[in-house]
Write a protein that holds these residues in place. Structure first.
Motif, mmCIF file in Angstrom:
data_model
loop_
_atom_site.group_PDB
_atom_site.id
_atom_site.type_symbol
_atom_site.label_atom_id
_atom_site.label_comp_id
_atom_site.label_asym_id
_atom_site.label_seq_id
_atom_site.Cartn_x
_atom_site.Cartn_y
_atom_site.Cartn_z
ATOM 1 N N ALA A 38 0.834 -1.203 0.000
ATOM 2 C CA ALA A 38 0.000 0.000 0.000
ATOM 3 C C ALA A 38 0.869 1.253 0.000
ATOM 4 O O ALA A 38 0.556 2.236 -0.683
ATOM 5 N N GLN A 39 1.964 1.233 0.729
ATOM 6 C CA GLN A 39 2.848 2.400 0.766
ATOM 7 C C GLN A 39 3.503 2.629 -0.594
ATOM 8 O O GLN A 39 3.629 3.772 -1.044
ATOM 9 N N ARG A 40 3.903 1.538 -1.274
ATOM 10 C CA ARG A 40 4.474 1.694 -2.618
ATOM 11 C C ARG A 40 3.427 2.262 -3.577
ATOM 12 O O ARG A 40 3.732 3.122 -4.403
ATOM 13 N N ALA A 41 2.184 1.782 -3.454
ATOM 14 C CA ALA A 41 1.118 2.296 -4.317
ATOM 15 C C ALA A 41 0.877 3.782 -4.044
ATOM 16 O O ALA A 41 0.700 4.566 -4.975
ATOM 17 N N GLN A 42 0.885 4.179 -2.765
ATOM 18 C CA GLN A 42 0.708 5.590 -2.409
ATOM 19 C C GLN A 42 1.827 6.435 -3.013
ATOM 20 O O GLN A 42 1.582 7.514 -3.567
ATOM 21 N N ASN A 43 3.068 5.946 -2.915
ATOM 22 C CA ASN A 43 4.198 6.691 -3.471
ATOM 23 C C ASN A 43 4.112 6.794 -4.987
ATOM 24 O O ASN A 43 4.427 7.833 -5.567
ATOM 25 N N THR A 44 3.667 5.721 -5.633
ATOM 26 C CA THR A 44 3.518 5.745 -7.085
ATOM 27 C C THR A 44 2.465 6.764 -7.502
ATOM 28 O O THR A 44 2.673 7.550 -8.429
ATOM 29 N N VAL A 45 1.341 6.778 -6.801
ATOM 30 C CA VAL A 45 0.276 7.739 -7.115
ATOM 31 C C VAL A 45 0.760 9.167 -6.891
ATOM 32 O O VAL A 45 0.525 10.047 -7.719
ATOM 33 N N LYS A 46 1.455 9.400 -5.779
ATOM 34 C CA LYS A 46 1.998 10.744 -5.524
ATOM 35 C C LYS A 46 2.938 11.168 -6.642
ATOM 36 O O LYS A 46 2.899 12.310 -7.102
ATOM 37 N N ASP A 47 3.803 10.241 -7.083
ATOM 38 C CA ASP A 47 4.744 10.551 -8.149
ATOM 39 C C ASP A 47 4.020 10.872 -9.449
ATOM 40 O O ASP A 47 4.342 11.843 -10.122
ATOM 41 N N LEU A 48 3.029 10.048 -9.783
ATOM 42 C CA LEU A 48 2.274 10.287 -11.013
ATOM 43 C C LEU A 48 1.531 11.616 -10.969
ATOM 44 O O LEU A 48 1.514 12.369 -11.951
ATOM 45 N N LEU A 49 0.914 11.910 -9.830
ATOM 46 C CA LEU A 49 0.195 13.184 -9.705
ATOM 47 C C LEU A 49 1.145 14.367 -9.769
ATOM 48 O O LEU A 49 0.860 15.383 -10.408
ATOM 49 N N SER A 50 2.283 14.242 -9.106
ATOM 50 C CA SER A 50 3.262 15.323 -9.130
ATOM 51 C C SER A 50 3.745 15.580 -10.551
ATOM 52 O O SER A 50 3.839 16.727 -10.989
ATOM 53 N N THR A 51 4.038 14.505 -11.271
ATOM 54 C CA THR A 51 4.479 14.636 -12.656
ATOM 55 C C THR A 51 3.393 15.258 -13.518
ATOM 56 O O THR A 51 3.669 16.142 -14.333
ATOM 57 N N ASP A 93 10.348 3.523 -10.580
ATOM 58 C CA ASP A 93 10.881 2.223 -10.182
ATOM 59 C C ASP A 93 10.411 1.963 -8.762
ATOM 60 O O ASP A 93 10.918 2.536 -7.818
ATOM 61 N N THR A 94 9.405 1.088 -8.619
ATOM 62 C CA THR A 94 8.822 0.833 -7.293
ATOM 63 C C THR A 94 9.247 -0.510 -6.742
ATOM 64 O O THR A 94 8.654 -0.995 -5.800
ATOM 65 N N THR A 95 10.299 -1.090 -7.332
ATOM 66 C CA THR A 95 10.748 -2.376 -6.807
ATOM 67 C C THR A 95 11.334 -2.171 -5.424
ATOM 68 O O THR A 95 11.996 -1.175 -5.141
ATOM 69 N N ASP A 96 11.073 -3.116 -4.555
ATOM 70 C CA ASP A 96 11.531 -3.034 -3.168
ATOM 71 C C ASP A 96 12.890 -3.728 -3.082
ATOM 72 O O ASP A 96 12.982 -4.940 -3.085
ATOM 73 N N ASN A 97 13.939 -2.922 -3.000
ATOM 74 C CA ASN A 97 15.290 -3.467 -2.928
ATOM 75 C C ASN A 97 15.775 -3.584 -1.485
ATOM 76 O O ASN A 97 16.944 -3.842 -1.257
ATOM 77 N N THR A 98 14.886 -3.378 -0.524
ATOM 78 C CA THR A 98 15.305 -3.381 0.873
ATOM 79 C C THR A 98 15.231 -4.759 1.499
ATOM 80 O O THR A 98 15.786 -4.982 2.548
ATOM 81 N N THR A 99 14.507 -5.688 0.859
ATOM 82 C CA THR A 99 14.389 -7.022 1.429
ATOM 83 C C THR A 99 15.246 -7.986 0.641
ATOM 84 O O THR A 99 15.506 -7.786 -0.535
#
Length: 100
Positions: A38-51, A93-99
């Motif tokens: 959900a957090q990745r989706a929120q960040n993606t939406v914020k990025d798309l809206l900002s762009t 790039d919303t891939t999770d590289n932290t895990t």
């Protein structure tokens, strides 16, 4: 008088049950909003809206000759790195590289 007492008791019991259900729903919503997907989706939406806002602002300035406004806080927020799409565009790039 009995009607008023019955009504009051029913109202109080219903309100209590309603509040418990509300708390249950709110707790579930908080858990879902804290989930990494959900957090990745929120960040993606914020990025798309900002762009979209940035592109629209510049397009309007170009087409109508008006000055471009100063960047908003949303426009100044850090963005995830972009990668090329197959259709030639770019996407976040919303891939999770932290895990691991």
């Amino acid at each position: 008088m009995r009607f008023a007492v019955g009504f009051a008791a029913g109202y109080l019991l219903g309100a209590r049950a309603g509040r418990q259900r509300y708390e249950q729903i709110a707790a579930t919503a908080r858990q879902l909003s804290n989930h990494p997907v959900a957090q990745r989706a929120q960040n993606t939406v914020k990025d798309l809206l900002s762009t979209a806002v940035e592109e629209t602002t510049h397009r309007m300035a170009r087409d109508h000759g008006s000055p471009v406004a100063a960047p908003t806080a949303l426009e100044q927020a850090p963005r995830p790195p972009r990668r090329a799409r197959a259709d030639g565009g770019a996407q976040a790039d919303t891939t999770d590289n932290t895990t691991g």
